[in-house]
Scaffold this motif. Sequence first.
Motif, mmCIF file in Angstrom:
data_model
loop_
_atom_site.group_PDB
_atom_site.id
_atom_site.type_symbol
_atom_site.label_atom_id
_atom_site.label_comp_id
_atom_site.label_asym_id
_atom_site.label_seq_id
_atom_site.Cartn_x
_atom_site.Cartn_y
_atom_site.Cartn_z
ATOM 1 N N CYS A 209 8.162 3.655 39.018
ATOM 2 C CA CYS A 209 8.558 2.622 39.966
ATOM 3 C C CYS A 209 7.588 1.441 39.949
ATOM 4 N N TRP A 210 6.381 1.648 39.465
ATOM 5 C CA TRP A 210 5.422 0.555 39.341
ATOM 6 C C TRP A 210 5.833 -0.420 38.243
ATOM 7 N N PHE A 211 6.730 0.026 37.331
ATOM 8 C CA PHE A 211 7.219 -0.864 36.283
ATOM 9 C C PHE A 211 7.945 -2.062 36.890
ATOM 10 N N LEU A 212 8.568 -1.882 38.043
ATOM 11 C CA LEU A 212 9.261 -2.978 38.715
ATOM 12 C C LEU A 212 8.276 -4.085 39.074
ATOM 13 N N ILE A 213 7.153 -3.719 39.656
ATOM 14 C CA ILE A 213 6.141 -4.703 40.071
ATOM 15 C C ILE A 213 5.456 -5.312 38.857
ATOM 16 N N ILE A 214 5.144 -4.473 37.865
ATOM 17 C CA ILE A 214 4.480 -4.971 36.658
ATOM 18 C C ILE A 214 5.387 -5.954 35.917
ATOM 19 N N GLY A 215 6.660 -5.634 35.811
ATOM 20 C CA GLY A 215 7.608 -6.536 35.158
ATOM 21 C C GLY A 215 7.758 -7.848 35.900
ATOM 22 N N PHE A 216 7.808 -7.778 37.228
ATOM 23 C CA PHE A 216 7.911 -8.993 38.030
ATOM 24 C C PHE A 216 6.683 -9.872 37.846
ATOM 25 N N LEU A 217 5.500 -9.259 37.857
ATOM 26 C CA LEU A 217 4.276 -10.029 37.658
ATOM 27 C C LEU A 217 4.214 -10.637 36.266
ATOM 28 N N LEU A 218 4.658 -9.897 35.272
ATOM 29 C CA LEU A 218 4.658 -10.397 33.899
ATOM 30 C C LEU A 218 5.569 -11.611 33.761
ATOM 31 N N ILE A 219 6.738 -11.560 34.352
ATOM 32 C CA ILE A 219 7.661 -12.689 34.302
ATOM 33 C C ILE A 219 7.093 -13.882 35.071
ATOM 34 N N THR A 220 6.523 -13.625 36.235
ATOM 35 C CA THR A 220 5.958 -14.707 37.048
ATOM 36 C C THR A 220 4.802 -15.386 36.331
ATOM 37 N N ILE A 221 3.911 -14.606 35.745
ATOM 38 C CA ILE A 221 2.781 -15.186 35.010
ATOM 39 C C ILE A 221 3.270 -15.973 33.807
ATOM 40 N N THR A 222 4.271 -15.450 33.123
ATOM 41 C CA THR A 222 4.806 -16.133 31.950
ATOM 42 C C THR A 222 5.443 -17.470 32.327
ATOM 43 N N ILE B 59 8.966 -13.111 24.220
ATOM 44 C CA ILE B 59 8.673 -11.672 24.167
ATOM 45 C C ILE B 59 8.174 -11.181 25.519
ATOM 46 N N SER B 60 7.331 -11.971 26.176
ATOM 47 C CA SER B 60 6.828 -11.595 27.500
ATOM 48 C C SER B 60 7.953 -11.536 28.528
ATOM 49 N N MET B 61 8.879 -12.485 28.443
ATOM 50 C CA MET B 61 10.009 -12.488 29.377
ATOM 51 C C MET B 61 10.908 -11.277 29.160
ATOM 52 N N ILE B 62 11.188 -10.957 27.896
ATOM 53 C CA ILE B 62 12.048 -9.804 27.602
ATOM 54 C C ILE B 62 11.368 -8.510 28.028
ATOM 55 N N LEU B 63 10.073 -8.384 27.734
ATOM 56 C CA LEU B 63 9.332 -7.193 28.141
ATOM 57 C C LEU B 63 9.292 -7.051 29.661
ATOM 58 N N GLY B 64 9.050 -8.159 30.360
ATOM 59 C CA GLY B 64 9.055 -8.131 31.822
ATOM 60 C C GLY B 64 10.411 -7.745 32.384
ATOM 61 N N PHE B 65 11.466 -8.278 31.790
ATOM 62 C CA PHE B 65 12.814 -7.951 32.246
ATOM 63 C C PHE B 65 13.110 -6.464 32.031
ATOM 64 N N LEU B 66 12.753 -5.939 30.866
ATOM 65 C CA LEU B 66 12.991 -4.518 30.594
ATOM 66 C C LEU B 66 12.206 -3.621 31.547
ATOM 67 N N LEU B 67 10.966 -3.980 31.828
ATOM 68 C CA LEU B 67 10.170 -3.199 32.776
ATOM 69 C C LEU B 67 10.779 -3.231 34.173
ATOM 70 N N MET B 68 11.286 -4.408 34.573
ATOM 71 C CA MET B 68 11.917 -4.501 35.886
ATOM 72 C C MET B 68 13.182 -3.663 35.963
ATOM 73 N N VAL B 69 13.969 -3.649 34.903
ATOM 74 C CA VAL B 69 15.200 -2.848 34.888
ATOM 75 C C VAL B 69 14.871 -1.364 34.981
ATOM 76 N N ILE B 70 13.870 -0.918 34.220
ATOM 77 C CA ILE B 70 13.478 0.491 34.265
ATOM 78 C C ILE B 70 12.969 0.863 35.652
ATOM 79 N N GLY B 71 12.080 0.040 36.203
ATOM 80 C CA GLY B 71 11.522 0.326 37.528
ATOM 81 C C GLY B 71 12.576 0.317 38.619
ATOM 82 N N PHE B 72 13.474 -0.652 38.570
ATOM 83 C CA PHE B 72 14.524 -0.739 39.576
ATOM 84 C C PHE B 72 15.476 0.450 39.472
#
Length: 71
Positions: A46-59, A4-17
């Motif tokens: 645009c901060w969703f890109l960074i938040i999603g990347f951090l979420l995926i990295t932490i996960t 779930i964390s990976m999917i959420l991070g990916f979606l946030l990165m797509v929106i931000g990008f």
Amino acid sequence: MKIISMILGFLLMVIGFSYCMMYINLFSFDYTIGEYFAYIKTRYECWFLIIGFLLITITLFKKERKHVKRI
């Protein structure tokens, strides 16, 4: 939980990008790169890109707890 964390991070990165790519149109209005990044910092989308990347990295690097079996 990890999936779930990976999917959420990916979606946030797509929106931000996507928003960062849409704001590239500002270059046609004679914005410089510095002005572009200053504008991007003020947009929460645009901060969703960074938040999603951090979420995926932490996960990815977070160690899971091993369950102790109690008898």
